[in-house]
Design a protein around this motif. Structure first.
Motif, PDB file in Angstrom:
ATOM      1  N   ALA B 483      12.435  -2.385 -10.089  1.00  0.00           N
ATOM      2  CA  ALA B 483      11.916  -1.403 -10.954  1.00  0.00           C
ATOM      3  C   ALA B 483      10.591  -1.906 -11.882  1.00  0.00           C
ATOM      4  O   ALA B 483       9.577  -1.026 -11.867  1.00  0.00           O
ATOM      5  CB  ALA B 483      12.804  -0.803 -11.865  1.00  0.00           C
ATOM      6  N   GLY B 484      10.546  -3.080 -12.345  1.00  0.00           N
ATOM      7  CA  GLY B 484       9.443  -3.406 -13.181  1.00  0.00           C
ATOM      8  C   GLY B 484       8.160  -3.682 -12.133  1.00  0.00           C
ATOM      9  O   GLY B 484       6.805  -3.240 -12.617  1.00  0.00           O
ATOM     10  N   ALA B 485       8.317  -4.057 -11.081  1.00  0.00           N
ATOM     11  CA  ALA B 485       7.065  -4.190  -9.908  1.00  0.00           C
ATOM     12  C   ALA B 485       6.769  -2.945  -9.848  1.00  0.00           C
ATOM     13  O   ALA B 485       5.210  -2.633  -9.648  1.00  0.00           O
ATOM     14  CB  ALA B 485       7.635  -4.992  -8.773  1.00  0.00           C
ATOM     15  N   ARG B 486       7.577  -1.892  -9.346  1.00  0.00           N
ATOM     16  CA  ARG B 486       7.012  -0.642  -9.085  1.00  0.00           C
ATOM     17  C   ARG B 486       6.110   0.031 -10.259  1.00  0.00           C
ATOM     18  O   ARG B 486       4.922   0.777 -10.319  1.00  0.00           O
ATOM     19  CB  ARG B 486       7.974   0.333  -8.852  1.00  0.00           C
ATOM     20  CG  ARG B 486       8.611   0.054  -7.388  1.00  0.00           C
ATOM     21  CD  ARG B 486       9.506   0.914  -7.010  1.00  0.00           C
ATOM     22  NE  ARG B 486       9.157   2.321  -6.940  1.00  0.00           N
ATOM     23  CZ  ARG B 486       8.830   2.895  -5.802  1.00  0.00           C
ATOM     24  NH1 ARG B 486       9.154   2.349  -5.017  1.00  0.00           N
ATOM     25  NH2 ARG B 486       8.258   4.139  -5.571  1.00  0.00           N
ATOM     26  N   LYS B 487       6.740  -0.119 -11.601  1.00  0.00           N
ATOM     27  CA  LYS B 487       6.121   0.299 -12.859  1.00  0.00           C
ATOM     28  C   LYS B 487       4.701  -0.128 -13.051  1.00  0.00           C
ATOM     29  O   LYS B 487       3.893   0.564 -13.254  1.00  0.00           O
ATOM     30  CB  LYS B 487       7.090  -0.015 -13.975  1.00  0.00           C
ATOM     31  CG  LYS B 487       6.510   0.498 -15.319  1.00  0.00           C
ATOM     32  CD  LYS B 487       7.679   0.214 -16.471  1.00  0.00           C
ATOM     33  CE  LYS B 487       7.017   0.486 -17.856  1.00  0.00           C
ATOM     34  NZ  LYS B 487       6.522  -0.804 -18.740  1.00  0.00           N
TER      35      LYS B 487
END
Lengths: 335, 669
Positions: B483-487
């Protein structure tokens, strides 16, 4: 902080916490409940596959009491277990030793694990036929042979078991017969319980059931006697005499134990329905009504009638005569 | 009338099954044949037989021997409905009904040769079970010799009873003592019977010589349904044992319990290894072995529990169902493995595994552990029987044996469960595992320390906490990472991105939910097994005792007459700090059939665990009570349900995923 420093810090934190945890858990004194632990290792003789620690049966409770007594007087585990296995027929160790005919139980899983690991490693090196040469059937001959042999073995095993199980097993029944011929007075209550439990289906077990129940009855242990009398009373295969004894005893226990006069007379009436002339049934019925409902006159009448029977057993006669005396003696308070 | 209706249903289902076998085989050979009509006949027949039995039970129709012997007019709802599966013959009706539904599912997707072959196998199993119902286990026999309560002799023909009893003894008291017994068997049966579907597809694929992943894909949904229900059924079974059997336990390694655990272990291994084949084309042969074993284990379990082999060797001869099931088991094993051996030249294996530090590598370890686990349960359950059958020697294999082997295996599985999800397919780049597992390790050890310093230092509990938190944290960390990478790219919130991540690969995350369920189960068991308190007390009315921080006061005995039973027990006030929390009523329940009362515990559930009171003895002056605590036991129930929920959730995801699913890695082969 560089990646390297962070890594070193993480490793340090992990190491310190692991050591701390190891220290904390290893210094924990063993608080495990020895009584419970021993209990889970012994199969309750009268139950189906339950350990004595888990069974609610009276016998299991008695055995657990024995365990806790021995534990508190400092007897070592193995000695307690040996004592239980020795004195209770049907008690079996649920924790099979890694020796003798149960060794295979412990070895087989280890072998299975080893074979599994070996198979995985072998497969890593020899990944088998690929899709290209998969259609060549020659390669699988070895596998076919191995599979076939394994199958035949499995099949033979299953058939042998089936054949063995299908035969009626005379061994257990013979056990009961042996004991029948013995003098029951030398057999412990526990043994009788176990034999009865093992031969529930056998109609001939009623004799032993009654003997055991009488024993409990005589010692005033109505609670243990009750279920056995009940089984006999309800068993359509029981002989008339057996059923009468059981019903009369149940009746007396209903009155003497619980003060239930009505239940008592109902049960004894059932006995009288089988044999209206049963002296014991008539005597106990009169006595229950006398002591429980104050029907002194009726009791005196029955007692006198019974005494006219010349075939009355001497023991019963003495008992009735004694009772009659008290009943006739003014107040008629029953003993 | 009902006997006729029910028998007609069974015969219809049998004829439908035979037709399906014939037409299925024709279809598998490439011919055209209509499978739907006989499929409907099977379904309709199975439904009719169940409906007939239910009408008979609800109307107290004692002309049916089954009703006369297992039902009583006093049996209340829902136990009258559940009586249909409270004994052998009736439970086979339920088995047949579930099988008919699954068969219909397979019929509906049978548009090709593989599907037709699978239908033929399903229907073949159906022929066996419906055949049982008209021969050795006929639930629609009518009574010809009535007893006061019950029926002494019965016959299948003609359909009218010669002698009708006035009433019956009712179902086994243990089974009508708790509502769970009404729902637990159907749930478990859906699990057992559902495993027939992957078995049928596997046999179909072998017979047609198409060992590729198609059969896995086609049976995947049914496998998940079966596995989820099996999980739920085992959980409910443990809960029932806990609520009814009055010793405060939920699992005793009883053969009946083991019979449900073995197929579950095999099915769990299969779900994982099936993924390896679908993704990498590996383990083709192994999947056949697993799925055949899983199905054979359900039959073995049914044999062990239903033939009476376990309870008494004597009852084995009384019913022909034992030999019939055993014969069927042998047929399944020999038939399947012979077919497997004949087709083994077609069962291609895979490219060699590149490294064990990969998802497929962790799945291999998982499969090894689960298989050994199932083997331990199998040998522990059957070895005493085999030894007694051959030598007459009695040995006991119980809790201590199973615990000693199963506990280490369970902890190893937990450890693998931490590594598996964070390890990519084909192999992890250097340092990836360290980056992904560093924090979970620290969090897990810290949790262990906190528990050790505040709650307990018992090693098993700490180990369960550390490994459990490790698994959960690894899963949480992975979600955060994705999720962090997408964010970072999208600028949306972390929560939104996490939802997208989960939505994109829902079946994976559903699997992780099941893993968290297993973690909860492990921690629940560790607490409940290692930290319970136990004592026995004798109290006179008005007397109190302190136990586990509560004050228990014996109020008074009571007796309650209910339609089907008499409840006799005591009221015990539970209070803490002089405030009454609740009144518990441990009791003995007396049913018409059983003269000794069924001891029924009274349970108070709190977040810290349960207080569990059992009636030991009651006389006019005092009461003897068993007092127990079950710390954190609710974690076990929650965990079991969560594990099953993961399966159901994955099922919901399946259709949507298929659209975005990456192409199967068949290029490897």
């Amino acid at each position: 902080m560089s990646e390297r420093t962070r890594n070193i810090a993480s490793v340090a934190v992990i190491a310190v916490m692991s050591v701390a945890l190891l220290l904390l858990t290893s210094t924990q004194p063993a608080t495990s409940d020895r009584v419970q632990q021993i209990g889970t290792r012994i199969k309750c003789p009268v139950c189906q596959g339950e350990s004595i620690a888990n069974s609610p049966s009276q016998m299991a409770e008695d055995m657990m009491d024995l365990v806790s007594e021995r534990v508190s007087s400092g007897v070592p585990d193995q000695q307690i277990i040996d004592e239980l296995l020795g004195s209770y027929t049907g008690a079996v160790l649920l924790d099979p030793p890694a020796s003798g005919n149960t060794l295979v139980l412990w070895v087989a899983p280890v072998v299975a694990l080893a074979v599994g690991i070996a198979m995985i490693l072998w497969w890593r090196r020899h990944p088998g036929p690929s899709a290209d040469d998969a259609t060549a059937p020659g390669k699988s001959r070895t596998r076919l042979v191995i599979g076939g042999v394994a199958l035949v073995l499995a099949f033979a095993g299953i058939v042998a078991v089936a054949a063995n199980s299908l035969q009626d097993r005379p061994a257990a029944a013979a056990g009961a017969a042996d004991i029948d011929e013995q003098d029951l007075s030398e057999v412990s209550n526990e043994t009788m319980e176990a034999v009865i439990a093992a031969n529930v289906e056998d109609p001939q077990i009623n004799g032993m059931r009654l003997a055991l129940a009488e024993r409990y009855f005589d010692s005033g242990d109505y609670r243990s006697a009750f279920p056995h009398y009940l089984v006999v009373a309800e068993d359509p295969n029981a002989t008339g005499a057996e059923a009468i004894t059981a019903l009369v005893r149940l009746g007396w226990m209903a009155y003497d134990g619980n003060g239930e006069v009505e239940t008592a007379t109902r049960l004894i009436d059932e006995a009288l329905a089988i044999d209206p002339g049963s002296a014991v049934a008539r005597y106990v019925r009169a006595r229950v009504l006398w002591c429980g409902a104050g029907e002194t006159d009726q009791a005196i009448e029955t007692f006198e009638e019974l005494l006219t029977d010349p075939e009355l057993a001497t023991e019963t006669r003495t008992q009735i005569e004694a009772d009659l005396e008290i009943a006739n003696d003014g107040g008629g308070e029953c003993p | 009338m009902l006997a006729f209706l029910g028998s007609a249903g069974v015969i219809a289902a049998l004829i439908g099954s035979i037709l399906l076998v014939v037409r299925g085989i024709r279809g598998a050979r490439g011919g055209q044949s209509d499978l739907r009509a006989p499929g409907k006949l099977v379904l309709a027949g199975a439904v009719i037989s169940m409906v007939a039995m239910q009408i008979a039970l609800l109307n107290d129709d004692f002309s049916l021997a089954y009703v006369a012997n297992h039902h009583s007019s006093a049996t209340p709802f829902p136990f009258d409905v559940a009586t249909a599966w409270a004994a052998l013959e009736g439970s086979i009706i339920l088995w047949g009904l579930v099988l008919a539904v699954f068969t219909w599912v397979v019929v509906r997707q049978a548009s090709d040769r593989l599907g037709s072959a699978a239908v033929a196998v399903m229907a073949g199993v159906g022929v066996f079970f419906f055949g049982l119902m008209i021969t050795v286990a006929n639930p629609f026999e009518v009574c010809v010799d009535a007893l006061a309560t019950g029926c002494a002799a019965s016959t299948a023909w003609p359909f009218t009873a010669a002698d009708v009893p006035v009433n019956g003894p009712g179902p086994n008291p243990l089974l009508q003592n708790h509502f769970l017994m009404a729902v637990h068997p159907p749930v478990l049966y859906i699990g057992y019977v559902g495993l027939t579907v992957p078995f049928a597809y596997a046999i179909g694929a072998l017979a047609l010589g198409v060992p590729g992943p198609e059969w896995l894909r086609r049976s995947h949904r049914s496998t998940l349904v079966a596995w989820s229900f099996l999980t739920l059924g085992i959980t409910l079974g443990g809960w029932w044992a806990y609520e009814v059997l009055s010793w405060g336990g939920y699992w005793a390694w009883d053969p009946v319990e083991n019979a449900s655990l073995m197929p579950w272990l095999a099915a769990t291994a299969f779900i994982h290894s099936g993924l390896v084949q679908q993704r990498r084309g590996m383990l083709q042969a192994w999947n056949f072995v697993l799925v055949i074993s899983a199905f054979a284990l359900t039959i073995l379990g049914t044999f062990l529990t239903r033939s009476g082999t376990i309870n008494s060797v004597h009852s084995f001869t009384q019913s022909a169902i034992g030999p019939a099931l055993l014969g069927f088991l042998v047929l399944v094993l020999v038939g399947s493995f012979t077919l497997f051996a004949m087709r083994s030249h077609l069962v291609a294996s895979s490219p060699r595994i590149e490294t064990f530090v990969s998802r497929e590598g962790t799945f291999l370890v998982n499969n090894l552990l689960l298989t050994v686990y199932a083997f331990v349960v199998l040998i522990g359950t059957t070895y005493p029987l085999l030894l007694e059958a051959f030598t007459g020697t009695q040995v006991g294999v119980g809790e201590p044996f199973f615990n000693r082997l199963a506990v280490p295996l369970s902890f190893m599985l937990l450890l693998t469960m931490g590594f598996g999800p964070v390890t990519p397919w084909r192999g992890a780049p250097t340092g990836l595992l360290w980056r992904r597992l560093r924090w979970p390790t620290i969090v897990a050890l810290a949790s262990g320390l906190v528990v050790a310093l505040t709650v307990t230092r018992v090693a098993w509990v700490i180990l369960a906490i550390v490994l459990g938190v490790f698994v959960a944290a690894a899963i949480g960390g992975l979600l955060l990472e994705f999720a962090g990478a997408r964010k970072a790219k999208s600028g949306l919130s972390l929560y939104q991105e996490a939802r997208t991540v989960i939505g994109n690969d829902q079946s994976f995350w559903a699997g992780q939910l099941s893993h968290i369920g297993v973690v909860l189960v492990a921690i629940g068991i560790a607490f409940a097994a290692n930290l319970p308190l136990h004592t026995e007390v004798e109290l006179a009315p008005g007397e109190s005792v302190e136990f586990a921080g509560y004050t228990l006061t014996y109020d008074a005995p009571f007796r309650r007459d209910e339609p089907n039973r008499v409840v006799q027990g005591v009221r015990v006030e539970v209070s803490r700090d002089d405030r009454i929390i609740t009144v518990l009523e441990p009791s003995a329940n007396f049913y018409d059939t059983e003269m000794g009362g069924i001891i029924t515990p009274a349970v108070m559930s709190r977040p810290s665990g349960d207080l569990y009171l059992t009636l030991r003895n009651l006389d006019s002056e005092t009461v003897q009570l068993g007092l127990d605590t079950s710390p954190m036991i609710w974690l076990l129930w929650l965990g079991g349900v969560t594990t099953a929920a993961g399966g159901f959730w994955s099922l919901a995801a399946r259709r949507r995923d298929r659209v975005v699913e990456e192409p199967l890695v068949l290029a490897d082969v």
